[in-house]
Design an enzyme around this catalytic site. Structure first.
Site, PDB file in Angstrom:
ATOM      1  N   ARG B  50       0.858  -1.192   0.000  1.00 51.98           N
ATOM      2  CA  ARG B  50       0.000   0.000   0.000  1.00 51.98           C
ATOM      3  C   ARG B  50       0.886   1.231   0.000  1.00 51.98           C
ATOM      4  O   ARG B  50       1.199   1.783   1.053  1.00 51.98           O
ATOM      5  CB  ARG B  50      -0.910   0.002   1.223  1.00 51.98           C
ATOM      6  CG  ARG B  50      -1.998  -1.090   1.169  1.00 51.98           C
ATOM      7  CD  ARG B  50      -2.581  -1.355   2.536  1.00 51.98           C
ATOM      8  NE  ARG B  50      -3.099  -0.163   3.173  1.00 51.98           N
ATOM      9  CZ  ARG B  50      -4.376   0.188   3.217  1.00 51.98           C
ATOM     10  NH1 ARG B  50      -5.288  -0.581   2.672  1.00 51.98           N
ATOM     11  NH2 ARG B  50      -4.748   1.291   3.819  1.00 51.98           N
ATOM     12  N   ASP B  52       2.358   4.943  -0.189  1.00 57.30           N
ATOM     13  CA  ASP B  52       1.888   6.242   0.298  1.00 57.30           C
ATOM     14  C   ASP B  52       1.791   7.265  -0.829  1.00 57.30           C
ATOM     15  O   ASP B  52       2.296   7.040  -1.925  1.00 57.30           O
ATOM     16  CB  ASP B  52       2.891   6.793   1.326  1.00 57.30           C
ATOM     17  CG  ASP B  52       2.700   6.158   2.692  1.00 57.30           C
ATOM     18  OD1 ASP B  52       1.615   5.645   2.976  1.00 57.30           O
ATOM     19  OD2 ASP B  52       3.687   6.168   3.473  1.00 57.30           O
ATOM     20  N   TYR B 105      12.201  -2.391  -2.718  1.00 54.65           N
ATOM     21  CA  TYR B 105      12.057  -0.970  -2.999  1.00 54.65           C
ATOM     22  C   TYR B 105      13.395  -0.381  -3.438  1.00 54.65           C
ATOM     23  O   TYR B 105      14.460  -0.919  -3.114  1.00 54.65           O
ATOM     24  CB  TYR B 105      11.602  -0.206  -1.749  1.00 54.65           C
ATOM     25  CG  TYR B 105      10.133  -0.314  -1.437  1.00 54.65           C
ATOM     26  CD1 TYR B 105       9.253   0.675  -1.852  1.00 54.65           C
ATOM     27  CD2 TYR B 105       9.632  -1.399  -0.724  1.00 54.65           C
ATOM     28  CE1 TYR B 105       7.893   0.589  -1.558  1.00 54.65           C
ATOM     29  CE2 TYR B 105       8.274  -1.493  -0.432  1.00 54.65           C
ATOM     30  CZ  TYR B 105       7.405  -0.491  -0.854  1.00 54.65           C
ATOM     31  OH  TYR B 105       6.072  -0.571  -0.564  1.00 54.65           O
ATOM     32  N   ARG B 197      11.490   5.514   3.928  1.00 57.08           N
ATOM     33  CA  ARG B 197      11.823   6.936   3.833  1.00 57.08           C
ATOM     34  C   ARG B 197      12.566   7.419   5.077  1.00 57.08           C
ATOM     35  O   ARG B 197      13.457   8.259   4.987  1.00 57.08           O
ATOM     36  CB  ARG B 197      10.569   7.747   3.560  1.00 57.08           C
ATOM     37  CG  ARG B 197      10.012   7.443   2.160  1.00 57.08           C
ATOM     38  CD  ARG B 197       8.570   7.861   1.999  1.00 57.08           C
ATOM     39  NE  ARG B 197       8.408   9.272   2.301  1.00 57.08           N
ATOM     40  CZ  ARG B 197       7.222   9.854   2.496  1.00 57.08           C
ATOM     41  NH1 ARG B 197       6.111   9.139   2.432  1.00 57.08           N
ATOM     42  NH2 ARG B 197       7.163  11.134   2.770  1.00 57.08           N
TER      43      ARG B 197
END
Lengths: 251, 251
Positions: B50, B52, B105, B197
């Site tokens: 999911r 952001d 990622y 992040r």
């Protein structure tokens, strides 16, 4: 005093490099920013590669008579889709175009069934058959000195049609880890208008089995434009860098 | 019948994946396209990651109950910034989220003086000092099982804060031939909200000499959020791919 400017730009929203009345061009934006930063009435710049409408640059080089401008000041004045990467003093009389000994370009192809979700306007979407080995054989045939008459529009200002290709290769890059991308990398002494795009368009015909390698090789001997393939879209083309003093961009 | 959908999207103009009233979300666009193609009133999809607001995906995976939809039909209905790459039949009861055994990622950083001319909104511009070796040491410390409490907001729905990191490394990539780009690649069993992040934001403090490696390592033992660094901007983050059945994305 002469300065040398390194630029990156997204060609999507520009009518190419060269200033034209009534058109949004990279040259006009760069000269405007330089005029403001240097507080002059005019700062004409000379560029290494006059990119066409829609062509991108990762490392365009321009020169102008005047002191170097601060990069941060230039970038504050330039629009979002052009960035100055460096601006330094150059040898007196340095001319970004005349002194360039090579130019390197890259053409990006998304060879897959689904269109781009991320690289819209940054690569050619090619959902057709493509034989990577056939592309690679074409690239190998490009290296050396050839007559590229077949690869530039008939209506031309060029007077010399021979170009020296130093490097030409197709790479399969998996920069995304998962998704593959095909990239054609080429470095030559100079390029004619649309030359890279016609070369790519014609190679894709060979890669798709609609033209033979022998036919492609024959075109390199100065055949007429009509015998080569279509001009690939500008959005896939990037001016990667410019070489000076014989130093190559691609190694 | 269950289907599995592979998606690429540019997160810039989305309020993330998950549907929210009054917001433009990837989930809402995908479900709308599926409803039209499959001629159903509702096609709820389950997603592996999911993402952001502002986070991109190169290889997002979603599942839904129903037959596979033709990719070309989906892409004709999806907006420009989302593309279906494949849609295939999956094992009955396949659940893109529950069955995922890893997620990978990538975080992209333009470590240079000049801002982006091309990759606006696609990478973090970092014109500050950064020590690549220090970043690499942080990445090495991430591999293994750690308590990532320090790397997710305090206000959280997560109940388990331990994650298994399979791969973590910084790469210097010269995909442009000239211009360098730093990329942080990571694969783990799962990630908490904003975890990547905050990890990147904290590593950049180490890379800039404002935090020691020892301090970074200490955070991996379940320290409070306030002790970690800032949350790096979403625009640099890409969901690269999702692994199933123990197969890894990054190799």
């Amino acid at each position: 005093m002469t300065s040398r400017l390194l630029l990156e730009y997204d060609g999507s929203a520009f009518a190419g490099w060269a200033s034209q009345p009534g058109q949004r061009t990279v040259q006009a934006e760069v000269e405007r920013a330089l005029r403001v930063v240097l507080r002059r009435d005019a700062v004409p710049v000379t560029v290494a590669g006059r990119t066409d409408t829609g062509v991108h640059a990762l490392g365009q080089v321009a020169s102008y008579a005047g002191p170097p401008a601060p990069v941060s000041g230039l970038n504050a004045l330039l629009p979002d889709d052009v960035a100055a990467l460096s601006c330094v003093a150059a040898a007196d009389g340095f001319d970004a175009r005349r002194d360039a000994t090579s130019r390197a370009y890259c053409y990006r192809v998304l060879a897959r069934r689904g269109r781009a979700g991320l690289d819209r306007g940054r690569a050619l979407w090619w959902p057709h058959r493509v034989d990577f080995d056939a592309l690679s054989e074409c690239a190998r045939a490009l290296v050396g000195t050839h007559d590229f008459t077949a690869f530039t529009p008939t209506d031309t200002d060029h007077v010399r049609f021979s170009r020296d290709v130093y490097t030409a290769e197709w790479r399969r890059s998996a920069i995304d880890g998962v998704r593959e991308r095909l990239e054609f990398w080429i470095e030559a002494d100079a390029f004619m208008r649309q030359m890279n795009r016609v070369v790519v368009g014609t190679m894709l015909e060979v890669g798709g089995g609609r033209r033979t390698l022998e036919d492609f090789v024959a075109l390199l001997a100065g055949r007429p434009r009509a015998e080569a393939g279509p001009t690939a879209p500008a959005c896939g083309l990037y001016l990667v860098g410019v070489g000076y003093g014989g130093e190559r961009v691609l190694t």
